[in-house]
Enzyme design. Structure first.
Site, PDB file in Angstrom:
ATOM      1  CG  ASP A  26     -13.494 -29.326 -28.298  1.00 34.75           C
ATOM      2  OD1 ASP A  26     -13.692 -28.156 -28.677  1.00 34.75           O
ATOM      3  OD2 ASP A  26     -13.793 -29.744 -27.166  1.00 34.75           O
ATOM      4  CG  ASP A  28     -12.439 -24.060 -24.304  1.00 37.49           C
ATOM      5  OD1 ASP A  28     -12.674 -23.312 -25.256  1.00 37.49           O
ATOM      6  OD2 ASP A  28     -11.531 -23.841 -23.477  1.00 37.49           O
TER       7      ASP A  28
HETATM    8  C1  XBP Z   1     -15.942 -23.933 -26.191  1.00 39.90           C
HETATM    9  C2  XBP Z   1     -16.680 -22.680 -26.412  1.00 39.90           C
HETATM   10  C3  XBP Z   1     -15.975 -21.373 -26.140  1.00 39.90           C
HETATM   11  C4  XBP Z   1     -15.559 -21.287 -24.674  1.00 39.90           C
HETATM   12  C5  XBP Z   1     -15.278 -19.861 -24.260  1.00 39.90           C
HETATM   13  O1  XBP Z   1     -15.098 -24.086 -27.296  1.00 39.90           O
HETATM   14  O2  XBP Z   1     -17.829 -22.716 -26.820  1.00 39.90           O
HETATM   15  O3  XBP Z   1     -16.896 -20.355 -26.444  1.00 39.90           O
HETATM   16  O4  XBP Z   1     -16.662 -21.718 -23.867  1.00 39.90           O
HETATM   17  O5  XBP Z   1     -14.264 -19.316 -25.086  1.00 39.90           O
HETATM   18  P1  XBP Z   1     -14.625 -25.593 -27.810  1.00 39.90           P
HETATM   19  P2  XBP Z   1     -14.523 -17.880 -25.779  1.00 39.90           P
HETATM   20  O6  XBP Z   1     -15.274 -26.630 -26.897  1.00 39.90           O
HETATM   21  O7  XBP Z   1     -15.119 -25.683 -29.253  1.00 39.90           O
HETATM   22  O8  XBP Z   1     -13.124 -25.586 -27.674  1.00 39.90           O
HETATM   23  O9  XBP Z   1     -15.007 -16.939 -24.705  1.00 39.90           O
HETATM   24  O10 XBP Z   1     -13.179 -17.496 -26.351  1.00 39.90           O
HETATM   25  O11 XBP Z   1     -15.572 -18.145 -26.838  1.00 39.90           O
HETATM   26 MG    MG Z   2     -15.394 -28.525 -26.136  1.00 34.57          MG
END
Ligand code: XBP
Ligand code: MG
Length: 241
Positions: A26, A28
């Protein structure tokens, strides 16, 4: 459970990782604590769009239950009950501004990889393991972060990079993980998903991939009991023999 079955189970997180043919990361919250920058970028976009909105940490923590930035803005707007509602074009433009500002923030270098991430990527590569990414965010955001933290040629080390807009349904749907398995041509049991949130845990589990959790700031108190292992961060793996 019979003894031979117990022996087959990895006894700790390091062994689960070592045994995998591929590690699926993953982004973020897992590779880096990016959600604070996302939050600041959203607030920047709200001002630029002339909206009197401001997401503080408490509001953002709640809104993070909704995956996808555009979906998150829509959910907040619905909750406010304002009329007329923002159009899809409004939200797309707002998200474009947000994404551009997020990249500027990332490029300042203020958001390093979390502890143990670089070491795990290097160790996996040295062991000949394959690497992949399965995330809700966009390819642009992935590239901004990994170009800054791993260098411009970061993608050469990953066999598959699947982003939120590559699939129909974002996490907690399993789509990004199923697409990643298809591209890797591997079985779920050959891989380990490394995640930070309940939505990510559910998505990978629905794809039948074993999950290792690295707890992140915004999801520290999530119920992550379904994971094979839960770590405070990935440096615990580097410390393992
Ligand atoms: C985390 C998310 C993303 C980010 C914001 O993604 O849910 O939506 O919060 O990015 P992950 P965007 O943990 O699956 O990597 O504004 O591009 O959606
Ligand atoms: Mg994440």
């Amino acid at each position: 459970m019979p003894a031979e079955a117990r022996a087959a189970l990895p006894c700790d997180a390091a062994e689960l990782i070592r045994r995998a043919a591929a590690l699926i990361f993953d982004v973020d919250g897992t590779l880096a604590e990016t959600e604070e920058l996302h939050r600041q970028a959203f607030n920047f976009a709200f001002v630029r769009h002339g909206l009197g909105w401001h997401w503080d940490r408490a509001v953002y923590k709640e809104l993070l239950r909704v995956t996808g930035g555009k979906e998150r803005v829509r959910a907040y707007h619905v909750r406010l009950g304002i009329t007329p509602p923002l159009t899809d074009a409004d939200i797309a433009e707002l998200h474009r501004i947000k994404t551009a500002h997020y990249a500027e923030l990332v490029e300042t270098g203020c958001c390093p990889l979390r502890p143990g991430v670089a070491e795990l990527l290097a160790a996996a590569k040295a062991r000949g393991q394959r690497l992949a990414i399965a995330t809700t965010t966009s390819h642009g955001n992935i590239d901004a972060l990994l170009s800054q933290t791993l260098g411009k040629r970061w993608a050469a080390d990953f066999d598959a990079v699947v982003a939120g807009d590559d699939v129909r349904h974002k996490k907690p749907a399993p789509d990004v993980y199923l697409e990643t398995l298809a591209r890797l041509k591997l079985k779920p049991s050959d891989c380990v998903a490394i995640e930070d949130s309940a939505n990510g845990l559910i998505a990978a589990s629905r794809a039948r991939i074993p999950v290792l959790i690295t707890r992140s700031l915004y999801f520290r108190d999530d119920d992550l009991g379904g994971a094979r292992f839960v770590l405070d961060d990935l440096s615990e793996l580097a410390a393992a023999k």
